[in-house]
Design an enzyme around this catalytic site. Sequence first.
Site, PDB file in Angstrom:
ATOM      1  N   TRP A 102       0.776  -1.327   0.057  1.00 40.33           N
ATOM      2  CA  TRP A 102       0.010  -0.156   0.098  1.00 40.33           C
ATOM      3  C   TRP A 102       0.795   1.139  -0.071  1.00 40.33           C
ATOM      4  CZ3 TRP A 102      -4.488  -0.898  -1.961  1.00 40.33           C
ATOM      5  CH2 TRP A 102      -5.022  -2.061  -1.556  1.00 40.33           C
ATOM      6  N   ASP A 172      -1.429   7.043   6.415  1.00 43.87           N
ATOM      7  CA  ASP A 172      -2.600   5.990   5.801  1.00 43.87           C
ATOM      8  C   ASP A 172      -2.787   5.081   7.182  1.00 43.87           C
ATOM      9  OD1 ASP A 172      -4.194   4.220   4.873  1.00 43.87           O
ATOM     10  OD2 ASP A 172      -2.585   3.649   3.246  1.00 43.87           O
ATOM     11  N   LYS A 196     -12.045  -1.485   6.760  1.00 40.73           N
ATOM     12  CA  LYS A 196     -11.228  -2.549   7.677  1.00 40.73           C
ATOM     13  C   LYS A 196     -11.482  -2.631   9.001  1.00 40.73           C
ATOM     14  CE  LYS A 196      -8.630  -3.206   3.851  1.00 40.73           C
ATOM     15  NZ  LYS A 196      -7.500  -2.169   3.335  1.00 40.73           N
TER      16      LYS A 196
HETATM   17  C1  LIG Z   1      -7.016  -1.511   2.122  1.00 42.00           C
HETATM   18  C2  LIG Z   1      -5.955  -0.460   2.068  1.00 42.00           C
HETATM   19  C3  LIG Z   1      -6.053   0.446   1.364  1.00 42.00           C
HETATM   20  C4  LIG Z   1      -6.792   0.741  -0.151  1.00 42.00           C
HETATM   21  O1  LIG Z   1      -8.116   1.065   0.471  1.00 42.00           O
HETATM   22  P1  LIG Z   1      -9.270   1.266  -0.802  1.00 42.00           P
HETATM   23  O2  LIG Z   1     -10.501   1.957   0.330  1.00 42.00           O
HETATM   24  O3  LIG Z   1      -9.896  -0.102  -1.267  1.00 42.00           O
HETATM   25  O4  LIG Z   1      -8.813   2.070  -1.928  1.00 42.00           O
HETATM   26  C5  LIG Z   1      -4.945   1.523   1.494  1.00 42.00           C
HETATM   27  N1  LIG Z   1      -4.032   1.275   2.599  1.00 42.00           N
HETATM   28  C6  LIG Z   1      -4.119   0.281   3.405  1.00 42.00           C
HETATM   29  C7  LIG Z   1      -3.208   0.337   4.305  1.00 42.00           C
HETATM   30  C8  LIG Z   1      -5.108  -0.546   3.121  1.00 42.00           C
HETATM   31  O5  LIG Z   1      -5.245  -1.482   4.058  1.00 42.00           O
END
Ligand SMILES: *Cc1c(COP(=O)(O)O)cnc(C)c1O
Length: 366
Positions: A102, A172, A196
Amino acid sequence: MERKHNFYAGPAVLPVEVLEEVQKDLVNYQGCGVSVMEMSHRSKDFQAIIDDGMATLKKLMGIGDNFEVLFLQGGASTQFLMVPMNLCADGKVANYIDTGAWATKAIKEAEKAGKKVHIAATSKDKDFTYIPKEFKLSENPAYLHITTNNTIRGSEYHHIPEVPADVPLIADMSSNFLSKPMDFNKFSLIYAGAQKNIGPAGCTVVIIRKDLIEKLNTGTSCAAGLPTMLSYKTHLDKGSLFNTPPSFTIYVISRVLAWIERNGGLEGIKKINEEKGAELYGVFDSSDFYNGTVVKEDRSLMNVPFRLANTDLEPKFIEEATSKGMLGLKGHRSVGGVRASIYNACPLASVKALCDFMKEFEKNNK
Ligand SMILES: *Cc1c(COP(=O)(O)O)cnc(C)c1O
Protein backbone atom coordinates in the site's frame (compact mmCIF):
# COMPACT_ATOMS: atom_id res chain seq x y z
CA MET A 1 -28.56 -17.33 13.19
CA GLU A 2 -25.17 -18.95 12.63
CA ARG A 3 -22.40 -16.31 12.30
CA LYS A 4 -19.06 -17.57 10.99
CA HIS A 5 -15.61 -16.62 12.28
CA ASN A 6 -14.68 -13.74 9.99
CA PHE A 7 -10.97 -13.15 9.27
CA TYR A 8 -11.41 -11.22 6.01
CA ALA A 9 -8.93 -8.37 5.47
CA GLY A 10 -11.61 -5.99 4.21
CA PRO A 11 -14.48 -5.46 3.95
CA ALA A 12 -14.33 -7.11 7.32
CA VAL A 13 -16.21 -8.12 10.43
CA LEU A 14 -18.55 -5.60 12.10
CA PRO A 15 -19.86 -5.80 15.67
CA VAL A 16 -23.05 -7.94 15.78
CA GLU A 17 -24.56 -5.39 18.16
CA VAL A 18 -24.17 -2.73 15.47
CA LEU A 19 -25.66 -4.94 12.74
CA GLU A 20 -28.65 -5.61 14.96
CA GLU A 21 -29.08 -1.94 15.79
CA VAL A 22 -28.95 -1.06 12.08
CA GLN A 23 -31.41 -3.85 11.30
CA LYS A 24 -33.83 -2.62 13.93
CA ASP A 25 -33.72 0.91 12.52
CA LEU A 26 -33.48 -0.10 8.87
CA VAL A 27 -37.01 0.42 7.61
CA ASN A 28 -38.00 3.31 9.84
CA TYR A 29 -35.02 5.17 11.29
CA GLN A 30 -35.81 6.46 14.79
CA GLY A 31 -39.42 7.22 13.88
CA CYS A 32 -38.45 9.34 10.86
CA GLY A 33 -40.73 7.21 8.67
CA VAL A 34 -37.91 6.50 6.19
CA SER A 35 -34.62 4.61 6.30
CA VAL A 36 -31.26 6.41 6.42
CA MET A 37 -30.72 5.20 2.83
CA GLU A 38 -33.79 7.12 1.73
CA MET A 39 -33.32 10.46 3.45
CA SER A 40 -31.85 13.58 1.90
CA HIS A 41 -28.28 14.31 2.88
CA ARG A 42 -29.52 17.88 3.37
CA SER A 43 -32.16 16.85 5.91
CA LYS A 44 -31.77 17.75 9.57
CA ASP A 45 -32.01 14.07 10.50
CA PHE A 46 -28.98 13.22 8.37
CA GLN A 47 -27.14 16.32 9.58
CA ALA A 48 -27.58 15.02 13.12
CA ILE A 49 -26.08 11.65 12.10
CA ILE A 50 -22.99 13.14 10.44
CA ASP A 51 -22.48 15.67 13.27
CA ASP A 52 -22.69 12.86 15.81
CA GLY A 53 -20.18 10.77 13.84
CA MET A 54 -17.69 13.62 13.62
CA ALA A 55 -18.05 14.50 17.31
CA THR A 56 -17.67 10.90 18.53
CA LEU A 57 -14.65 10.40 16.30
CA LYS A 58 -12.92 13.47 17.70
CA LYS A 59 -13.74 12.44 21.25
CA LEU A 60 -12.38 8.92 20.77
CA MET A 61 -9.19 10.27 19.18
CA GLY A 62 -8.70 12.94 21.82
CA ILE A 63 -8.50 15.70 19.22
CA GLY A 64 -10.25 19.03 19.43
CA ASP A 65 -11.26 21.93 17.23
CA ASN A 66 -7.73 22.03 15.84
CA PHE A 67 -8.81 19.22 13.48
CA GLU A 68 -11.52 18.82 10.83
CA VAL A 69 -13.06 15.47 9.90
CA LEU A 70 -14.10 14.60 6.34
CA PHE A 71 -16.13 11.65 5.10
CA LEU A 72 -15.09 11.15 1.47
CA GLN A 73 -15.45 8.58 -1.30
CA GLY A 74 -12.98 6.95 -3.65
CA GLY A 75 -11.30 4.80 -1.01
CA ALA A 76 -7.91 5.22 0.59
CA SER A 77 -6.61 4.75 -2.96
CA THR A 78 -7.92 8.21 -3.94
CA GLN A 79 -6.08 9.68 -0.94
CA PHE A 80 -2.86 8.33 -2.45
CA LEU A 81 -3.47 10.95 -5.14
CA MET A 82 -5.19 13.74 -3.19
CA VAL A 83 -2.39 13.98 -0.62
CA PRO A 84 0.38 14.87 -3.12
CA MET A 85 -1.95 16.95 -5.33
CA ASN A 86 -3.08 19.13 -2.42
CA LEU A 87 0.00 19.19 -0.25
CA CYS A 88 3.13 19.03 -2.38
CA ALA A 89 3.79 22.43 -3.94
CA ASP A 90 6.24 23.15 -6.77
CA GLY A 91 9.82 22.93 -5.57
CA LYS A 92 8.84 20.69 -2.66
CA VAL A 93 9.52 16.99 -2.35
CA ALA A 94 7.00 14.34 -1.27
CA ASN A 95 8.70 12.05 1.29
CA TYR A 96 7.57 8.48 1.90
CA ILE A 97 8.52 5.51 4.03
CA ASP A 98 7.99 2.38 1.96
CA THR A 99 6.76 -0.52 4.11
CA GLY A 100 5.04 -2.64 1.49
CA ALA A 101 2.29 -2.84 -1.12
CA TRP A 102 0.00 0.00 0.00
CA ALA A 103 2.86 2.38 0.75
CA THR A 104 4.35 1.51 -2.63
CA LYS A 105 1.03 2.36 -4.30
CA ALA A 106 0.90 5.70 -2.50
CA ILE A 107 4.38 6.48 -3.82
CA LYS A 108 3.38 5.57 -7.36
CA GLU A 109 0.42 7.97 -7.25
CA ALA A 110 2.60 10.84 -6.05
CA GLU A 111 4.81 10.21 -9.07
CA LYS A 112 1.76 10.09 -11.33
CA ALA A 113 0.67 13.44 -9.89
CA GLY A 114 3.95 14.76 -11.29
CA LYS A 115 5.58 15.30 -7.90
CA LYS A 116 9.19 14.84 -6.96
CA VAL A 117 9.35 11.85 -4.61
CA HIS A 118 11.96 10.87 -2.05
CA ILE A 119 11.99 7.51 -0.27
CA ALA A 120 13.02 8.50 3.25
CA ALA A 121 13.31 4.84 4.32
CA THR A 122 12.28 1.43 3.07
CA SER A 123 12.16 -2.12 4.39
CA LYS A 124 12.30 -3.57 0.89
CA ASP A 125 15.84 -4.89 1.60
CA LYS A 126 14.31 -7.54 3.86
CA ASP A 127 11.13 -8.13 1.88
CA PHE A 128 9.08 -5.71 4.04
CA THR A 129 9.35 -7.87 7.16
CA TYR A 130 10.02 -4.94 9.49
CA ILE A 131 9.33 -1.23 10.09
CA PRO A 132 12.32 1.07 9.47
CA LYS A 133 13.27 2.85 12.72
CA GLU A 134 15.25 5.60 11.03
CA PHE A 135 14.66 7.75 8.00
CA LYS A 136 16.31 10.56 6.11
CA LEU A 137 14.22 13.43 4.77
CA SER A 138 15.02 15.20 1.50
CA GLU A 139 15.70 18.91 1.12
CA ASN A 140 12.44 20.93 1.10
CA PRO A 141 10.13 18.15 2.24
CA ALA A 142 6.41 18.81 1.62
CA TYR A 143 5.53 16.08 4.13
CA LEU A 144 6.47 12.62 5.37
CA HIS A 145 3.93 9.88 4.57
CA ILE A 146 3.78 6.60 6.50
CA THR A 147 1.50 3.56 6.47
CA THR A 148 0.86 2.79 10.13
CA ASN A 149 -0.27 -0.79 9.53
CA ASN A 150 0.70 -2.91 6.57
CA THR A 151 -2.37 -4.99 5.86
CA ILE A 152 -0.70 -7.45 3.50
CA ARG A 153 2.66 -7.95 5.26
CA GLY A 154 1.34 -7.70 8.80
CA SER A 155 3.75 -5.11 10.16
CA GLU A 156 2.66 -2.18 12.33
CA TYR A 157 4.25 0.99 13.67
CA HIS A 158 4.43 0.87 17.45
CA HIS A 159 5.98 4.35 17.55
CA ILE A 160 5.32 7.65 15.82
CA PRO A 161 8.26 8.94 13.75
CA GLU A 162 9.62 12.26 15.01
CA VAL A 163 9.59 14.88 12.28
CA PRO A 164 10.75 18.53 12.45
CA ALA A 165 7.91 20.87 13.47
CA ASP A 166 7.57 22.33 9.98
CA VAL A 167 7.21 18.94 8.24
CA PRO A 168 3.65 17.61 8.21
CA LEU A 169 3.35 13.93 9.18
CA ILE A 170 0.75 12.13 7.07
CA ALA A 171 -0.54 8.63 7.70
CA ASP A 172 -2.54 5.99 5.91
CA MET A 173 -4.17 4.31 8.93
CA SER A 174 -6.67 2.25 6.94
CA SER A 175 -6.03 -1.05 8.67
CA ASN A 176 -5.32 -0.04 12.27
CA PHE A 177 -7.43 3.10 12.63
CA LEU A 178 -8.94 3.38 16.15
CA SER A 179 -7.40 0.08 17.25
CA LYS A 180 -5.41 1.72 20.06
CA PRO A 181 -4.78 5.15 21.60
CA MET A 182 -2.18 7.21 19.75
CA ASP A 183 -1.01 10.77 19.96
CA PHE A 184 -3.08 11.76 16.94
CA ASN A 185 -2.11 15.40 17.50
CA LYS A 186 1.29 14.60 16.02
CA PHE A 187 -0.25 14.00 12.60
CA SER A 188 -1.20 16.74 10.15
CA LEU A 189 -3.38 14.46 8.05
CA ILE A 190 -4.72 10.96 8.68
CA TYR A 191 -6.82 8.89 6.30
CA ALA A 192 -8.47 5.50 6.57
CA GLY A 193 -10.81 3.50 4.39
CA ALA A 194 -13.74 2.56 6.63
CA GLN A 195 -14.05 -1.06 5.51
CA LYS A 196 -11.15 -2.41 7.54
CA ASN A 197 -11.85 -1.30 11.06
CA ILE A 198 -14.74 1.15 11.42
CA GLY A 199 -17.57 0.33 9.04
CA PRO A 200 -18.75 -0.91 5.65
CA ALA A 201 -17.03 -0.03 2.37
CA GLY A 202 -17.74 3.23 0.58
CA CYS A 203 -16.32 5.90 2.84
CA THR A 204 -12.83 7.17 3.63
CA VAL A 205 -12.32 9.16 6.79
CA VAL A 206 -9.85 12.03 6.44
CA ILE A 207 -8.72 14.06 9.45
CA ILE A 208 -6.83 17.30 8.81
CA ARG A 209 -5.13 19.62 11.27
CA LYS A 210 -6.06 23.30 11.10
CA ASP A 211 -2.54 24.56 10.40
CA LEU A 212 -2.47 22.44 7.25
CA ILE A 213 -5.91 23.73 6.26
CA GLU A 214 -4.66 27.28 6.62
CA LYS A 215 -1.85 26.47 4.20
CA LEU A 216 -4.40 25.03 1.74
CA ASN A 217 -6.29 28.29 1.89
CA THR A 218 -3.41 30.52 0.81
CA GLY A 219 -3.44 31.66 -2.81
CA THR A 220 0.04 30.18 -3.38
CA SER A 221 -1.06 26.67 -2.35
CA CYS A 222 -0.76 23.98 -5.01
CA ALA A 223 -4.36 23.11 -4.10
CA ALA A 224 -5.61 26.26 -5.84
CA GLY A 225 -7.01 25.30 -9.22
CA LEU A 226 -7.32 21.56 -8.56
CA PRO A 227 -10.34 19.73 -9.98
CA THR A 228 -13.22 20.39 -7.59
CA MET A 229 -13.71 16.86 -6.22
CA LEU A 230 -9.98 16.31 -5.69
CA SER A 231 -9.51 19.41 -3.57
CA TYR A 232 -9.70 19.06 0.22
CA LYS A 233 -10.85 22.67 0.37
CA THR A 234 -14.07 21.83 -1.51
CA HIS A 235 -15.04 19.25 1.08
CA LEU A 236 -13.80 21.26 4.07
CA ASP A 237 -15.79 24.32 3.01
CA LYS A 238 -19.00 22.27 2.79
CA GLY A 239 -18.60 19.99 5.84
CA SER A 240 -18.33 16.84 3.66
CA LEU A 241 -21.62 17.77 1.98
CA PHE A 242 -20.37 19.34 -1.26
CA ASN A 243 -21.98 16.46 -3.14
CA THR A 244 -23.95 13.42 -1.98
CA PRO A 245 -21.84 11.65 0.64
CA PRO A 246 -22.00 7.86 1.28
CA SER A 247 -24.78 8.54 3.76
CA PHE A 248 -25.66 5.00 4.82
CA THR A 249 -22.00 4.08 5.35
CA ILE A 250 -21.49 7.21 7.44
CA TYR A 251 -24.48 6.21 9.56
CA VAL A 252 -23.08 2.70 10.17
CA ILE A 253 -19.67 4.21 10.99
CA SER A 254 -21.33 6.44 13.59
CA ARG A 255 -22.85 3.30 15.19
CA VAL A 256 -19.46 1.54 15.21
CA LEU A 257 -17.88 4.60 16.86
CA ALA A 258 -20.58 4.52 19.55
CA TRP A 259 -19.81 0.80 20.03
CA ILE A 260 -16.11 1.61 20.53
CA GLU A 261 -17.10 4.23 23.08
CA ARG A 262 -19.25 1.69 24.97
CA ASN A 263 -16.28 -0.69 25.03
CA GLY A 264 -14.04 1.69 26.92
CA GLY A 265 -12.85 3.84 24.01
CA LEU A 266 -9.46 3.24 22.45
CA GLU A 267 -7.92 2.11 25.76
CA GLY A 268 -10.58 -0.54 26.15
CA ILE A 269 -10.30 -1.65 22.52
CA LYS A 270 -6.51 -1.85 22.79
CA LYS A 271 -6.74 -4.22 25.76
CA ILE A 272 -9.00 -6.59 23.84
CA ASN A 273 -6.80 -6.38 20.74
CA GLU A 274 -3.70 -7.18 22.81
CA GLU A 275 -5.41 -10.17 24.31
CA LYS A 276 -6.38 -11.48 20.87
CA GLY A 277 -2.86 -10.89 19.54
CA ALA A 278 -1.27 -12.68 22.49
CA GLU A 279 -3.49 -15.72 21.91
CA LEU A 280 -2.74 -16.00 18.22
CA TYR A 281 0.96 -15.10 18.21
CA GLY A 282 1.31 -17.39 21.23
CA VAL A 283 0.34 -20.38 19.11
CA PHE A 284 3.03 -19.96 16.53
CA ASP A 285 5.66 -18.81 18.99
CA SER A 286 5.30 -22.07 20.91
CA SER A 287 5.45 -24.30 17.84
CA ASP A 288 7.82 -24.88 14.95
CA PHE A 289 4.92 -26.02 12.80
CA TYR A 290 3.88 -22.36 12.16
CA ASN A 291 6.19 -19.43 11.42
CA GLY A 292 5.49 -15.71 11.71
CA THR A 293 6.63 -13.55 8.80
CA VAL A 294 7.39 -10.25 10.57
CA VAL A 295 10.05 -9.42 13.18
CA LYS A 296 8.49 -9.68 16.63
CA GLU A 297 8.77 -6.04 17.65
CA ASP A 298 6.89 -4.84 14.56
CA ARG A 299 4.07 -7.37 14.50
CA SER A 300 0.60 -6.11 13.71
CA LEU A 301 -2.29 -6.65 16.09
CA MET A 302 -4.70 -6.32 13.17
CA ASN A 303 -3.36 -8.53 10.37
CA VAL A 304 -1.49 -11.67 11.37
CA PRO A 305 0.19 -13.44 8.45
CA PHE A 306 1.99 -16.73 8.96
CA ARG A 307 3.39 -19.69 7.06
CA LEU A 308 3.28 -23.38 7.77
CA ALA A 309 6.79 -24.85 8.02
CA ASN A 310 5.61 -27.24 5.32
CA THR A 311 4.06 -24.73 2.93
CA ASP A 312 2.55 -27.59 0.89
CA LEU A 313 0.07 -28.04 3.75
CA GLU A 314 -1.25 -24.47 3.49
CA PRO A 315 -4.08 -25.15 1.02
CA LYS A 316 -5.27 -28.04 3.24
CA PHE A 317 -5.07 -25.80 6.32
CA ILE A 318 -7.18 -23.11 4.67
CA GLU A 319 -9.68 -25.60 3.27
CA GLU A 320 -10.20 -27.33 6.62
CA ALA A 321 -10.48 -24.02 8.45
CA THR A 322 -13.08 -22.85 5.94
CA SER A 323 -15.08 -26.04 6.43
CA LYS A 324 -15.08 -25.27 10.16
CA GLY A 325 -16.62 -21.85 9.54
CA MET A 326 -13.44 -19.72 9.50
CA LEU A 327 -13.49 -17.29 6.59
CA GLY A 328 -10.84 -15.22 4.88
CA LEU A 329 -7.64 -16.95 6.01
CA LYS A 330 -5.93 -17.09 2.63
CA GLY A 331 -2.88 -14.81 2.53
CA HIS A 332 -2.92 -11.94 0.03
CA ARG A 333 -2.34 -13.23 -3.49
CA SER A 334 0.93 -11.28 -3.72
CA VAL A 335 2.56 -13.09 -0.76
CA GLY A 336 0.62 -16.35 -0.27
CA GLY A 337 0.54 -18.20 3.05
CA VAL A 338 -2.09 -17.64 5.70
CA ARG A 339 -3.38 -14.35 7.12
CA ALA A 340 -5.87 -13.82 9.91
CA SER A 341 -7.24 -10.27 10.09
CA ILE A 342 -8.40 -9.72 13.66
CA TYR A 343 -9.75 -6.17 13.59
CA ASN A 344 -11.52 -4.45 16.50
CA ALA A 345 -14.84 -6.19 15.87
CA CYS A 346 -13.35 -9.70 15.61
CA PRO A 347 -14.48 -11.39 18.83
CA LEU A 348 -11.96 -13.05 21.16
CA ALA A 349 -14.03 -16.24 20.70
CA SER A 350 -13.18 -16.27 16.98
CA VAL A 351 -9.46 -15.95 17.71
CA LYS A 352 -9.70 -18.74 20.29
CA ALA A 353 -11.52 -20.95 17.78
CA LEU A 354 -8.72 -20.34 15.27
CA CYS A 355 -6.03 -21.11 17.87
CA ASP A 356 -7.79 -24.37 18.82
CA PHE A 357 -8.01 -25.34 15.17
CA MET A 358 -4.30 -24.55 14.62
CA LYS A 359 -3.28 -26.79 17.52
CA GLU A 360 -5.51 -29.59 16.31
CA PHE A 361 -4.27 -29.27 12.73
CA GLU A 362 -0.69 -29.42 13.94
CA LYS A 363 -1.38 -32.60 15.93
CA ASN A 364 -3.05 -34.28 12.95
CA ASN A 365 -0.46 -33.29 10.36
CA LYS A 366 2.89 -33.41 12.13
C1 LIG B 1 -7.10 -1.55 2.02
C2 LIG B 1 -6.05 -0.53 2.12
C3 LIG B 1 -5.96 0.54 1.19
C4 LIG B 1 -6.89 0.66 0.00
O1 LIG B 1 -8.15 1.01 0.41
P1 LIG B 1 -9.34 1.26 -0.67
O2 LIG B 1 -10.38 1.85 0.22
O3 LIG B 1 -9.69 -0.07 -1.24
O4 LIG B 1 -8.84 2.21 -1.69
C5 LIG B 1 -4.98 1.48 1.39
N1 LIG B 1 -4.12 1.40 2.41
C6 LIG B 1 -4.16 0.39 3.30
C7 LIG B 1 -3.17 0.36 4.42
C8 LIG B 1 -5.12 -0.60 3.18
O5 LIG B 1 -5.17 -1.61 4.07
